[in-house]
Design an enzyme around this catalytic site. Structure first.
Site: not given
Length: 253
Positions: A62-63, A89, A155, A159
């Site tokens: 799990d990142v 990614n 979100y 980013k």
């Protein structure tokens, strides 16, 4: 081959953009640690690519967990002796809720995957690149949401933070030959929408009025893989600190 002898770690490797990136990297000669939660999908991908020029090392995790993210990079060095390329990614969406309706749980989950995971990976990769003394390449898969309206504020902010990590890292380690770039992806045919859950209707209606889903056809994830390969290869060796739109013209609207 454009990545012959290179060692890479790719997160979110079990589907969509990540799967296409791993596939293209391996075909171009790279040894890739394919990192994602779904081990069975990673094993199927490894089997699919077993006769290609490069190779796949499956790493399930799990990142958002520091020990898993650092473990994947350690596995690359332990198995292959070095690290040359990191591709962050893996990512998830918010539910498009406008600021007044943002829930703590959504903020925490999105930032854990989209911000803290890549930050952990980048820190670890930079430490290894500095120890190796011959530079390295980091490619962060960002979004047009960092520059435009593509989802809710959580979100988009996550980013935008990834973009800031990208440009600052490129600046800080220019002399050491560590390149860091981001790809601002538009809409693509991936499973990321499934991470949204039930969309917030206030945000969704506003987004649809102004941006409009139908006006932006979804792209094939292989387009992101091609851009990532270019940035990772020697063909992109003079590019660092860039946020490259790969969006089918989304930013022109």
């Amino acid at each position: 081959m454009r990545l012959d002898g290179k060692v890479a770690v790719v997160t979110g490797a079990s589907s969509g953009m990540g799967k296409e990136i791993v596939t293209l990297f391996v075909k171009e000669g790279a040894k890739v640690v394919a990192f994602a939660r779904r081990k069975e999908r990673l094993e199927a991908l490894s089997e699919e690519l077993k006769n290609e020029a490069g190779s796949v090392l499956v790493y399930a995790g799990d990142v958002s967990k520091k020990e898993d993210m650092e473990g994947a990079i350690d596995a690359a060095v332990s198995q292959f002796g070095k690290l040359d390329i990191l591709v962050n990614n893996a990512g998830i969406m918010d539910d498009m809720a406008p600021m007044a309706e943002v829930q703590d749980e959504k903020y925490e989950s999105v930032f854990a995957v989209n911000v803290y995971g890549p930050m952990t990976a980048m820190r670890k990769a930079c430490q290894i690149f500095l120890e190796q003394g011959n530079g390295g390449s980091i490619i962060n898969i960002s979004s047009v949401g960092s520059l435009h309206q593509a989802a809710g504020p959580v979100y988009c902010a996550s980013k935008a933070a990834l973009n800031a990590f990208t440009t600052n890292t490129a600046f800080m380690y220019e002399a050491e030959g560590i390149r860091c770039n981001a790809i601002a992806a538009g809409g693509f045919k991936t499973e990321i929408a499934g991470s949204m859950g039930r969309p917030n209707m206030t945000g969704y209606k506003r987004y649809s009025q102004v941006v409009g889903l139908a006006s932006h056809p979804a792209g094939d994830p292989v387009e992101i893989a091609h851009a990532t390969l270019f940035l990772a290869s020697d063909e992109g060796k003079f590019i660092s600190g860039a946020v490259l739109p790969v969006d089918g013209g989304w930013m022109s609207f």
